[in-house]
Design a protein around this motif. Sequence first.
Motif, PDB file in Angstrom:
ATOM      1  N   ALA A  24      -5.088  13.605  -1.355  1.00  0.00           N
ATOM      2  CA  ALA A  24      -6.263  12.767  -1.137  1.00  0.00           C
ATOM      3  C   ALA A  24      -6.425  11.701  -2.218  1.00  0.00           C
ATOM      4  CB  ALA A  24      -7.513  13.623  -1.072  1.00  0.00           C
ATOM      5  N   SER A  25      -5.993  12.001  -3.426  1.00  0.00           N
ATOM      6  CA  SER A  25      -6.244  11.064  -4.522  1.00  0.00           C
ATOM      7  C   SER A  25      -5.038  10.182  -4.849  1.00  0.00           C
ATOM      8  CB  SER A  25      -6.631  11.853  -5.772  1.00  0.00           C
ATOM      9  OG  SER A  25      -5.556  12.681  -6.156  1.00  0.00           O
ATOM     10  N   SER A  26      -4.002  10.234  -4.024  1.00  0.00           N
ATOM     11  CA  SER A  26      -2.798   9.489  -4.347  1.00  0.00           C
ATOM     12  C   SER A  26      -2.641   8.279  -3.427  1.00  0.00           C
ATOM     13  CB  SER A  26      -1.579  10.392  -4.229  1.00  0.00           C
ATOM     14  OG  SER A  26      -0.425   9.697  -4.584  1.00  0.00           O
ATOM     15  N   LYS A  27      -3.416   7.221  -3.726  1.00  0.00           N
ATOM     16  CA  LYS A  27      -3.312   5.962  -2.990  1.00  0.00           C
ATOM     17  C   LYS A  27      -3.215   4.837  -4.007  1.00  0.00           C
ATOM     18  CE  LYS A  27      -6.578   7.480   0.480  1.00  0.00           C
ATOM     19  NZ  LYS A  27      -7.880   7.187   1.044  1.00  0.00           N
ATOM     20  N   ARG A  28      -2.480   3.792  -3.613  1.00  0.00           N
ATOM     21  CA  ARG A  28      -2.372   2.646  -4.518  1.00  0.00           C
ATOM     22  C   ARG A  28      -2.159   1.382  -3.694  1.00  0.00           C
ATOM     23  NH1 ARG A  28       2.403   1.972  -8.853  1.00  0.00           N
ATOM     24  NH2 ARG A  28       3.514   1.415  -6.954  1.00  0.00           N
ATOM     25  N   THR A  29      -2.904   0.334  -4.007  1.00  0.00           N
ATOM     26  CA  THR A  29      -2.752  -0.961  -3.351  1.00  0.00           C
ATOM     27  C   THR A  29      -2.460  -2.001  -4.422  1.00  0.00           C
ATOM     28  OG1 THR A  29      -4.293  -0.335  -1.626  1.00  0.00           O
ATOM     29  CG2 THR A  29      -3.818  -2.665  -1.857  1.00  0.00           C
ATOM     30  N   VAL A  30      -1.382  -2.750  -4.236  1.00  0.00           N
ATOM     31  CA  VAL A  30      -0.989  -3.785  -5.186  1.00  0.00           C
ATOM     32  C   VAL A  30      -0.732  -5.060  -4.391  1.00  0.00           C
ATOM     33  CG1 VAL A  30       0.712  -4.458  -6.918  1.00  0.00           C
ATOM     34  CG2 VAL A  30       0.071  -2.078  -6.691  1.00  0.00           C
ATOM     35  N   GLY A  31      -1.122  -6.206  -4.917  1.00  0.00           N
ATOM     36  CA  GLY A  31      -0.845  -7.483  -4.279  1.00  0.00           C
ATOM     37  C   GLY A  31       0.168  -8.265  -5.091  1.00  0.00           C
ATOM     38  N   HIS A  32       0.899  -9.153  -4.403  1.00  0.00           N
ATOM     39  CA  HIS A  32       1.929  -9.941  -5.086  1.00  0.00           C
ATOM     40  C   HIS A  32       2.006 -11.321  -4.455  1.00  0.00           C
ATOM     41  CE1 HIS A  32       5.638 -10.999  -7.071  1.00  0.00           C
ATOM     42  NE2 HIS A  32       6.158 -11.303  -5.912  1.00  0.00           N
ATOM     43  N   ARG A  33       2.093 -12.368  -5.291  1.00  0.00           N
ATOM     44  CA  ARG A  33       2.282 -13.743  -4.830  1.00  0.00           C
ATOM     45  C   ARG A  33       3.440 -14.341  -5.613  1.00  0.00           C
ATOM     46  NH1 ARG A  33      -3.181 -17.031  -4.516  1.00  0.00           N
ATOM     47  NH2 ARG A  33      -1.864 -18.306  -3.201  1.00  0.00           N
ATOM     48  N   PHE A  43       0.852  -1.187   0.000  1.00  0.00           N
ATOM     49  CA  PHE A  43       0.000   0.000   0.000  1.00  0.00           C
ATOM     50  C   PHE A  43       0.884   1.231   0.000  1.00  0.00           C
ATOM     51  CE2 PHE A  43      -2.304   3.341   2.333  1.00  0.00           C
ATOM     52  CZ  PHE A  43      -3.389   3.478   1.497  1.00  0.00           C
ATOM     53  N   LYS A  44       0.647   2.111  -0.976  1.00  0.00           N
ATOM     54  CA  LYS A  44       1.425   3.349  -1.068  1.00  0.00           C
ATOM     55  C   LYS A  44       0.473   4.533  -1.019  1.00  0.00           C
ATOM     56  CE  LYS A  44       5.228   1.406  -3.626  1.00  0.00           C
ATOM     57  NZ  LYS A  44       6.094   1.511  -4.774  1.00  0.00           N
ATOM     58  N   LYS A  45       0.819   5.532  -0.194  1.00  0.00           N
ATOM     59  CA  LYS A  45       0.014   6.744  -0.084  1.00  0.00           C
ATOM     60  C   LYS A  45       0.941   7.927   0.112  1.00  0.00           C
ATOM     61  CE  LYS A  45      -3.564   8.899   2.745  1.00  0.00           C
ATOM     62  NZ  LYS A  45      -2.956  10.204   2.671  1.00  0.00           N
ATOM     63  N   ARG A  46       0.670   8.953  -0.623  1.00  0.00           N
ATOM     64  CA  ARG A  46       1.432  10.192  -0.440  1.00  0.00           C
ATOM     65  C   ARG A  46       0.659  11.112   0.499  1.00  0.00           C
ATOM     66  NH1 ARG A  46       1.748   8.273  -5.329  1.00  0.00           N
ATOM     67  NH2 ARG A  46       3.782   7.842  -6.214  1.00  0.00           N
ATOM     68  N   ARG A  47       1.327  11.625   1.519  1.00  0.00           N
ATOM     69  CA  ARG A  47       0.618  12.410   2.524  1.00  0.00           C
ATOM     70  C   ARG A  47       0.084  13.721   1.941  1.00  0.00           C
ATOM     71  NH1 ARG A  47       5.326  14.690   6.482  1.00  0.00           N
ATOM     72  NH2 ARG A  47       6.553  15.678   4.850  1.00  0.00           N
TER      73      ARG A  47
END
Length: 161
Positions: free
Chosen positions: A129-138, A122-126
């Motif tokens: 408000a619109s800068s969030k990203r969630t990525v999954g990895h296996r 999970f990446k978020k820039r403080r």
Amino acid sequence: MAEVGYFRTEGSDSGAVSLQTDTLETKIRDPVTYEHINKYAPVKDVNFVVFEHGGKQFKVVEDDLLMLDYMKDVEVGSELVFDKVMLVGSADHTVIGKPMVPDAKVRAVVEEQTQTQKIRVFKKRRRKASSKRTVGHRSWVTLLRVLEVDIGATAKEAIRQ
């Protein structure tokens, strides 16, 4: 031909030290054996080995379940032999290879080729408000069951001495 340098002391009383150089071919020698008394070890005759595969080192005993990086050329149920054994040990002795212990092998059977548990990133820039990203990895992995740990004739001879 590459040269390797190491220090050797001359005589017991003089304390003089000289630099000795050898080629890499002569640097590979017989394994070194250390005997030690481990009064806290519960089992005396269990041998463990440290072997190398894929740039990583693994410490195993018989009947261990081992998770390695994905090996695409093997089938489930096939038997593998690892011969890059770097160290053999138990509660009574340790044999260190220079760089490998000759004749030592680890036999294992492929039990499963599967994926690991999902890792969420999970990446978020403080203050954005619109800068969030969630990525999954296996990751794909290969599960092995160690069948036999063979320390080899050279290590057995080094232990007897």
